[in-house]
Design a protein around this motif. Sequence first.
Motif, PDB file in Angstrom:
ATOM      1  N   GLY A 122     -16.755 -18.688  30.181  1.00 37.10           N
ATOM      2  CA  GLY A 122     -16.133 -17.867  29.149  1.00 37.10           C
ATOM      3  C   GLY A 122     -17.092 -17.538  28.017  1.00 37.10           C
ATOM      4  N   SER A 123     -18.010 -18.451  27.698  1.00 38.76           N
ATOM      5  CA  SER A 123     -18.965 -18.185  26.620  1.00 38.76           C
ATOM      6  C   SER A 123     -19.898 -17.042  26.994  1.00 38.76           C
ATOM      7  CB  SER A 123     -19.773 -19.452  26.303  1.00 38.76           C
ATOM      8  OG  SER A 123     -20.611 -19.818  27.396  1.00 38.76           O
ATOM      9  N   VAL A 124     -20.219 -16.920  28.287  1.00 32.94           N
ATOM     10  CA  VAL A 124     -21.054 -15.820  28.752  1.00 32.94           C
ATOM     11  C   VAL A 124     -20.291 -14.500  28.624  1.00 32.94           C
ATOM     12  CG1 VAL A 124     -22.354 -14.895  30.705  1.00 32.94           C
ATOM     13  CG2 VAL A 124     -22.281 -17.365  30.314  1.00 32.94           C
ATOM     14  N   VAL A 125     -19.027 -14.502  28.997  1.00 33.24           N
ATOM     15  CA  VAL A 125     -18.215 -13.287  28.890  1.00 33.24           C
ATOM     16  C   VAL A 125     -18.061 -12.873  27.433  1.00 33.24           C
ATOM     17  CG1 VAL A 125     -15.938 -12.280  29.337  1.00 33.24           C
ATOM     18  CG2 VAL A 125     -17.002 -13.777  31.034  1.00 33.24           C
ATOM     19  N   PRO A 138     -12.271 -13.778  28.681  1.00 32.20           N
ATOM     20  CA  PRO A 138     -13.138 -14.919  28.997  1.00 32.20           C
ATOM     21  C   PRO A 138     -12.436 -15.898  29.936  1.00 32.20           C
ATOM     22  CG  PRO A 138     -13.101 -14.494  26.632  1.00 32.20           C
ATOM     23  CD  PRO A 138     -11.990 -13.684  27.241  1.00 32.20           C
ATOM     24  N   PHE A 139     -13.198 -16.461  30.836  1.00 34.67           N
ATOM     25  CA  PHE A 139     -12.681 -17.489  31.744  1.00 34.67           C
ATOM     26  C   PHE A 139     -12.458 -18.769  30.956  1.00 34.67           C
ATOM     27  CE2 PHE A 139     -13.639 -21.092  34.634  1.00 34.67           C
ATOM     28  CZ  PHE A 139     -12.695 -20.852  35.622  1.00 34.67           C
ATOM     29  N   GLU A 140     -11.268 -19.326  31.073  1.00 36.33           N
ATOM     30  CA  GLU A 140     -10.954 -20.600  30.425  1.00 36.33           C
ATOM     31  C   GLU A 140     -11.116 -21.722  31.456  1.00 36.33           C
ATOM     32  OE1 GLU A 140     -10.497 -20.920  27.294  1.00 36.33           O
ATOM     33  OE2 GLU A 140     -10.357 -18.781  26.818  1.00 36.33           O
ATOM     34  N   PRO A 141     -12.002 -22.690  31.196  1.00 35.31           N
ATOM     35  CA  PRO A 141     -12.303 -23.705  32.212  1.00 35.31           C
ATOM     36  C   PRO A 141     -11.259 -24.824  32.303  1.00 35.31           C
ATOM     37  CG  PRO A 141     -13.640 -24.084  30.268  1.00 35.31           C
ATOM     38  CD  PRO A 141     -12.861 -22.823  29.999  1.00 35.31           C
ATOM     39  N   THR A 142     -10.002 -24.436  32.485  1.00 35.72           N
ATOM     40  CA  THR A 142      -8.953 -25.431  32.694  1.00 35.72           C
ATOM     41  C   THR A 142      -9.050 -25.961  34.122  1.00 35.72           C
ATOM     42  OG1 THR A 142      -7.378 -23.791  33.496  1.00 35.72           O
ATOM     43  CG2 THR A 142      -7.454 -24.154  31.111  1.00 35.72           C
TER      44      THR A 142
END
Length: 211
Positions: A122-125, A138-142
């Motif tokens: 998500g930080s990259v997005v 952003p992708f959330e790493p759940t």
Amino acid sequence: MAVRADKRATLARRDTALVIEGFLRSGNTFSVAAFVIANGDELHLGRHLHGAPHVLRAARLGVPAVVLVREPVDAVASYLVRRPTLTPNDALLEYVDFYRTCWRVRDDFVVGAFDDVTADFGSVVRAVNQRFGTSFHPFEPTPANQAAAFALVEEMNRRECRGEVVESHVGRPSDDRRERSREIAARVRAPGSAKLLGRAEDWYRRYREPR
């Protein structure tokens, strides 16, 4: 840019939402999977050509891009698990050529470091959104999202490998590949590859420098 017929679907075009490219074994498949989990599969992604000309093409078309980068010993060792007929010097030359060529359009892409990709894509997005004015989710790493991303990674591997998950190829953590990569890394660090490894490490450091 000439590509094989089976790769044309992932070649960047004017309506491509994002290009994600990197040297092999640098988080390419996980990045694509994480992006799809967060944003759905309707957006066209330029991906998985593993060639610097694809990044140059994105720049010409004005398409946002991410260039993935991983420490050269780790990337090359993992690559050689997949391509055992290559020598460390063969792979290091590919690494250097890829990043040296992409550097021509450095202002036209965001760098996605392997550790950031795997820990928090998500930080990259978010960096892409800030750089290009896009509004990707952003992708959330759940745990649920991570599981869904890895499931998609395996599905992409099945499509590539005739319905089977092949441990030497699949873009997710693998105990078998990790052990084999550790053994190969010693060859990559051998004196005969020192000069090329030094060049690869120089490029890696350049990509990691803040902008």
